[in-house]
Design an enzyme around this catalytic site. Structure first.
Site, short mmCIF file in Angstrom:
data_model
loop_
_atom_site.label_atom_id
_atom_site.label_comp_id
_atom_site.label_asym_id
_atom_site.label_seq_id
_atom_site.Cartn_x
_atom_site.Cartn_y
_atom_site.Cartn_z
CB CYS A 140 -0.95 -0.01 1.19
SG CYS A 140 -0.26 -0.73 2.69
CG HIS A 178 -0.81 3.78 4.65
ND1 HIS A 178 -1.50 3.45 5.80
CD2 HIS A 178 -0.38 2.60 4.13
CE1 HIS A 178 -1.49 2.14 5.96
NE2 HIS A 178 -0.82 1.60 4.97
N1 LIG Z 1 -4.99 -3.66 4.91
C1 LIG Z 1 -4.28 -3.00 4.01
O1 LIG Z 1 -4.14 -1.77 4.04
C2 LIG Z 1 -3.61 -3.75 2.89
C3 LIG Z 1 -3.02 -3.01 1.85
C4 LIG Z 1 -2.38 -3.70 0.81
C5 LIG Z 1 -2.34 -5.07 0.83
N2 LIG Z 1 -2.90 -5.75 1.85
C6 LIG Z 1 -2.85 -7.21 1.82
O2 LIG Z 1 -4.18 -7.67 1.60
C7 LIG Z 1 -4.36 -8.93 2.26
C8 LIG Z 1 -5.57 -8.85 3.17
O3 LIG Z 1 -5.34 -7.90 4.18
P1 LIG Z 1 -6.50 -7.34 5.11
O4 LIG Z 1 -5.90 -6.18 5.80
O5 LIG Z 1 -7.76 -7.18 4.35
O6 LIG Z 1 -6.67 -8.55 6.16
P2 LIG Z 1 -7.90 -8.90 7.14
O7 LIG Z 1 -8.77 -7.72 7.37
O8 LIG Z 1 -7.28 -9.54 8.33
O9 LIG Z 1 -8.73 -10.00 6.35
C9 LIG Z 1 -8.23 -11.30 6.13
C10 LIG Z 1 -9.21 -12.07 5.28
O10 LIG Z 1 -8.65 -13.36 5.03
C11 LIG Z 1 -9.68 -14.34 5.25
N3 LIG Z 1 -9.14 -15.66 5.54
C12 LIG Z 1 -8.43 -16.04 6.61
N4 LIG Z 1 -8.15 -17.37 6.53
C13 LIG Z 1 -8.73 -17.81 5.38
C14 LIG Z 1 -8.83 -19.08 4.74
N5 LIG Z 1 -8.28 -20.16 5.27
N6 LIG Z 1 -9.51 -19.17 3.56
C15 LIG Z 1 -10.06 -18.06 3.01
N7 LIG Z 1 -10.02 -16.84 3.57
C16 LIG Z 1 -9.35 -16.72 4.75
C17 LIG Z 1 -10.48 -13.77 6.41
O11 LIG Z 1 -11.72 -14.42 6.50
P3 LIG Z 1 -12.49 -14.61 7.92
O12 LIG Z 1 -13.18 -13.29 8.18
O13 LIG Z 1 -13.47 -15.69 7.63
O14 LIG Z 1 -11.47 -14.93 8.94
C18 LIG Z 1 -10.57 -12.31 5.94
O15 LIG Z 1 -11.58 -12.19 4.96
C19 LIG Z 1 -3.03 -9.22 2.97
O16 LIG Z 1 -2.24 -10.04 2.14
C20 LIG Z 1 -2.40 -7.85 3.10
O17 LIG Z 1 -0.99 -7.91 3.17
C21 LIG Z 1 -3.55 -5.14 2.88
#
Ligand SMILES: NC(=O)c1ccc[n+]([C@@H]2O[C@H](COP(=O)([O-])OP(=O)(O)OC[C@H]3O[C@@H](n4cnc5c(N)ncnc54)[C@H](OP(=O)(O)O)[C@@H]3O)[C@@H](O)[C@H]2O)c1
Length: 355
Positions: free
Chosen positions: A133, A249
């Site tokens: 990001c 950010h």
């Molecule tokens: N947050 C940011 O600003 C940002 C920016 C750029 C990139 N990213 C990347 O985007 C990705 C997601 O980040 P996030 O911040 O959105 O994380 P998050 O809010 O913690 O969400 C994680 C997601 O993964 C799902 N999940 C967990 N275990 C799983 C499984 N076994 N099978 C299928 N789904 C599963 C969760 O589902 P449940 O609800 O069912 O647990 C939830 O939907 C990461 O790789 C992160 O590095 C994030």
């Protein structure tokens, strides 16, 4: 006919992907939300107030790759490493938000406004990587400056919001802030999602540091920016800081160019770049802020730049203050725009409309 699975649909990035696919500038026929077994069966359209109907949440082992054309992965690097290549091998175009594939030469690392041409052809790997990001908002501002006067050196500090730590990070900041206000004398909460207490604090190291002392977040920012800008030797160094802000950010960036510039010329070239808004002195405070710059949808889609100043001691050096929505610009919007680009290039979905 375009069918898109969003894997990690209940997370902070996945949820924004679902919303953005509802308004995509290319035709989307079906969106399949996928999450962990904990979330199976949830009706996310109703929960998130989305305009388009969605399938109930399913799980990865129930997803039939033959039924989707694209999978946007937003469930962390470990899950991406387990699932991405299997899906790509079955013919699905995988757009991955994690860091799992960003360094692989056979996986394009794409910011549509900067190096979108790398998606002219379908990558043989079937994988496309979304950058970190903080990288995306940085390179979107650096790219026009490189065209203006050539980048010589970049030094920055990031101020990264709690939503970068996902659903858990947001909840942790909210709960710890409320607990602190209720009892300011209490000891700091146990380190959780951020490794240190975040409420009313600043954490000057995001992710583990290596022997050089630089954190994982800082190393990603450097390597990814050089790759996207096509400048593998660009001197670029950063301090990445987690701040107790919920969304968006910010970055304080000192750019040395190869030629002398004026602040007006820098502002003009940035203002002409797609998806970039320059906040100038005289029209409001003259700088963007996380609380105000990323609220309305039309603002969430932009990279905001302000406090453009040429260093009085070096006419080639410019300071910028850059703010962007890490969930849209830094993740979901970039992924949806990458899909739109593939549609526009004509090798996905059979139309020529770009997002
Ligand atoms: N947050 C940011 O600003 C940002 C920016 C750029 C990139 N990213 C990347 O985007 C990705 C997601 O980040 P996030 O911040 O959105 O994380 P998050 O809010 O913690 O969400 C994680 C997601 O993964 C799902 N999940 C967990 N275990 C799983 C499984 N076994 N099978 C299928 N789904 C599963 C969760 O589902 P449940 O609800 O069912 O647990 C939830 O939907 C990461 O790789 C992160 O590095 C994030």
């Amino acid at each position: 006919m375009m069918r898109i699975a969003v894997i990690g649909a209940t997370g902070v990035v996945g949820r924004e992907c679902l919303a953005l696919l509802g308004d995509a500038a290319f035709p989307v026929d079906r969106v399949v939300p996928v999450a962990s077994p904990r979330s199976a069966g949830r009706d996310l359209a109703a929960e998130f107030g989305l305009s388009r109907a969605l399938d109930p949440v399913t799980t990865l082992d129930r997803l039939d790759p033959g039924e989707v054309d694209v999978a946007i992965l937003c469930a962390g690097a470990e899950l991406s490493r387990q699932a991405a290549e299997r899906l790509a091998g079955a013919g699905v175009l995988v757009v991955d938000n994690s860091s799992a594939f960003r360094g692989r030469p056979d996986v394009p690392l794409v910011v549509p406004q900067v190096n979108g041409q790398v998606l002219r052809q379908r990558p043989p790997s079937g994988l496309v990587a979304n950058p970190n990001c903080s990288t995306i908002q940085l390179v979107r501002a650096l790219h026009p400056l490189h065209a203006l006067a050539g980048l010589d050196r970049v030094v920055l500090a990031t101020y990264q919001a709690a939503s970068g730590g996902g659903v858990r990070g947001l909840a942790e900041l909210a709960e710890a802030s409320a607990a602190f206000l209720a009892d300011p004398g209490r000891p700091p909460e146990e380190p959780g999602r951020f490794g240190q207490p975040l409420a009313f604090n600043l954490i000057p190291e995001i992710g583990p540091a290596d022997v050089s002392g630089f954190s994982h977040e800082e190393r990603k920012l450097v390597a990814e920016s050089r790759r996207i800008l096509g400048l593998p030797l660009l001197p670029l160094t950063a301090t990445a800081v987690r701040v107790p802000v919920f969304h968006c950010h910010s970055e304080a960036v000192h750019v040395t160019l190869r030629e002398p510039v004026t602040a007006a010329a820098v502002e003009d070239v940035l203002a002409a770049a797609p998806g970039l808004r320059v906040h100038r002195r005289g029209g409001g405070p003259g700088y963007p802020m996380p609380r105000t710059a990323c609220v309305r949808p039309e603002d969430r889609a932009l990279v905001h730049v302000g406090r453009v100043r040429v260093d009085p001691d070096d006419p080639r050096a410019v300071w910028l203050w850059i703010v962007a929505d890490n969930l849209w610009v830094g993740a979901a919007l970039n992924a949806v725009q990458a899909v739109g680009l593939a549609v526009g290039y004509g090798w996905l979905g059979g139309t020529s409309a770009a997002a």
